[in-house]
Design a protein around this motif. Sequence first.
Motif, PDB file in Angstrom:
ATOM      1  N   ALA A   1     -69.615 -27.375 -56.255  1.00 38.52           N
ATOM      2  CA  ALA A   1     -70.920 -26.929 -57.276  1.00 38.52           C
ATOM      3  C   ALA A   1     -69.952 -26.659 -58.724  1.00 38.52           C
ATOM      4  CB  ALA A   1     -71.472 -25.818 -56.537  1.00 38.52           C
ATOM      5  N   ALA A   2     -69.186 -25.944 -58.782  1.00 42.81           N
ATOM      6  CA  ALA A   2     -68.478 -25.771 -59.903  1.00 42.81           C
ATOM      7  C   ALA A   2     -68.536 -27.187 -60.928  1.00 42.81           C
ATOM      8  CB  ALA A   2     -67.473 -24.846 -60.003  1.00 42.81           C
ATOM      9  N   ASP A   3     -67.912 -27.828 -60.245  1.00 40.45           N
ATOM     10  CA  ASP A   3     -67.462 -29.076 -60.811  1.00 40.45           C
ATOM     11  C   ASP A   3     -68.845 -29.755 -61.179  1.00 40.45           C
ATOM     12  OD1 ASP A   3     -64.952 -28.762 -60.055  1.00 40.45           O
ATOM     13  OD2 ASP A   3     -64.787 -30.176 -58.363  1.00 40.45           O
ATOM     14  N   TRP A   4     -69.737 -29.657 -60.304  1.00 37.22           N
ATOM     15  CA  TRP A   4     -71.047 -30.376 -60.692  1.00 37.22           C
ATOM     16  C   TRP A   4     -71.642 -29.820 -61.958  1.00 37.22           C
ATOM     17  CZ3 TRP A   4     -75.889 -28.176 -61.101  1.00 37.22           C
ATOM     18  CH2 TRP A   4     -76.832 -29.185 -61.518  1.00 37.22           C
ATOM     19  N   ARG A   5     -71.739 -28.263 -61.980  1.00 38.15           N
ATOM     20  CA  ARG A   5     -72.087 -27.614 -63.138  1.00 38.15           C
ATOM     21  C   ARG A   5     -71.492 -28.112 -64.382  1.00 38.15           C
ATOM     22  NH1 ARG A   5     -75.186 -22.750 -61.264  1.00 38.15           N
ATOM     23  NH2 ARG A   5     -75.063 -22.015 -63.379  1.00 38.15           N
TER      24      ARG A   5
ATOM     25  N   ASP B   1     -75.554 -34.017 -52.777  1.00 41.13           N
ATOM     26  CA  ASP B   1     -74.003 -34.668 -53.030  1.00 41.13           C
ATOM     27  C   ASP B   1     -72.952 -33.522 -52.843  1.00 41.13           C
ATOM     28  OD1 ASP B   1     -75.268 -36.853 -53.718  1.00 41.13           O
ATOM     29  OD2 ASP B   1     -75.203 -36.465 -55.934  1.00 41.13           O
ATOM     30  N   VAL B   2     -72.965 -32.278 -53.048  1.00 42.37           N
ATOM     31  CA  VAL B   2     -72.350 -31.178 -53.126  1.00 42.37           C
ATOM     32  C   VAL B   2     -71.897 -31.141 -51.568  1.00 42.37           C
ATOM     33  CG1 VAL B   2     -71.884 -28.768 -53.076  1.00 42.37           C
ATOM     34  CG2 VAL B   2     -72.575 -30.056 -55.087  1.00 42.37           C
ATOM     35  N   ARG B   3     -72.905 -30.979 -50.750  1.00 43.60           N
ATOM     36  CA  ARG B   3     -72.925 -30.906 -49.117  1.00 43.60           C
ATOM     37  C   ARG B   3     -71.829 -32.069 -48.609  1.00 43.60           C
ATOM     38  NH1 ARG B   3     -77.842 -31.021 -45.384  1.00 43.60           N
ATOM     39  NH2 ARG B   3     -78.148 -33.100 -46.457  1.00 43.60           N
ATOM     40  N   GLN B   4     -72.389 -33.181 -49.023  1.00 47.28           N
ATOM     41  CA  GLN B   4     -71.342 -34.401 -48.684  1.00 47.28           C
ATOM     42  C   GLN B   4     -69.993 -34.361 -49.040  1.00 47.28           C
ATOM     43  OE1 GLN B   4     -72.729 -36.146 -46.322  1.00 47.28           O
ATOM     44  NE2 GLN B   4     -71.477 -37.690 -45.936  1.00 47.28           N
ATOM     45  N   GLU B   5     -69.827 -34.027 -50.140  1.00 46.50           N
ATOM     46  CA  GLU B   5     -68.538 -34.001 -50.848  1.00 46.50           C
ATOM     47  C   GLU B   5     -67.754 -32.672 -50.198  1.00 46.50           C
ATOM     48  OE1 GLU B   5     -68.471 -33.523 -54.812  1.00 46.50           O
ATOM     49  OE2 GLU B   5     -69.668 -35.412 -55.335  1.00 46.50           O
TER      50      GLU B   5
END
Lengths: 207, 112
Positions: free
Chosen positions: A90-94, A56-60
């Motif tokens: 990635a920080a957003d995901w965390r 997801d992070v890669r695509q975003e």
Amino acid sequence: MEPSSDPKGNVDPPELIAGLVQGQAQAWQQLCELYGEPLYLYALHRCDGDPHAAEDVRQETLLAAVRAIDHYRAEVPLFGWLCGIARHKAADWRRLSARETRLDDDREPTCNGYAQNEAAAWPLSSVAPAPGLIVENGETRAAVVEALWSLPADHRQALIHRYLRGESVETVSAFLNRSYKATESILSRARQAIRKRIVEYTEHVDK
Amino acid sequence: MSINNLPTPEDEPDERLVEQALCAALRPVARPMSRAQIDQVVALAAQRASIFPVWVILAWALLLGGLAYAGVSLPGLPDPVRTLAVALPASNLIAAPIASLAIIIRRRKPND
């Protein structure tokens, strides 16, 4: 296809960057093929080894890169710029993940992605990192990925063939079509670049 | 090639560190991008490339406004407001108000 470093030492071909800015489909496809996998690895290390989050992070990251490519200045390698975007994603995901964990106290702890990947570990080398080394830190691993793909292609290939595949300097020099001495020099410079990045990152974390 | 770039015995710790760092960083198996993921990126890039730059739209709007204020009509068209007819659809939203305002200001001038 790996980008070939030009005589000035630029990592990314200017025509690729120009194509990206102009929105050329071929250029963006080439970017995805060049940096899709290392960007996944970078995101994976930043997302605690969660493979779904990494995808997801890669695509975003790539979609955000499309929107922000006008602001890209070639002062940093393209992959380093992508990693800067991925770091924020990635920080957003965390943050989101931590919030969900707090809301769902009864949820069973999930298997760590790194543990899941352990079975597939070391496909290229029998050398395992010693416990406690700074490279055990996921963010430092991500910094190593960023440093490796920010190097010129021949430097990166030399490191991978020499240290991951365990090939001799003679074999690497034959692969690169360089002399033994030139290959040793490339390896030395590439090692210094990786080491510098690790030290920089460690100092940054200590501060 | 500089002599300083040649490996020395002091390179040994570097070699070990780099070897460990690379192994740790590249240990997981990377997933390639799927066709659908690549297509999504390419489609967004193509979509953005087809959008008129903002400065082009603004320049067009100012030009039309200026023409309307000066009372310029296109050949065969009686009213300056018809100047808007040549505006591109995408820029009409900005050009029309500017040109209309220019016409209103011009018509209110007593000696015009």
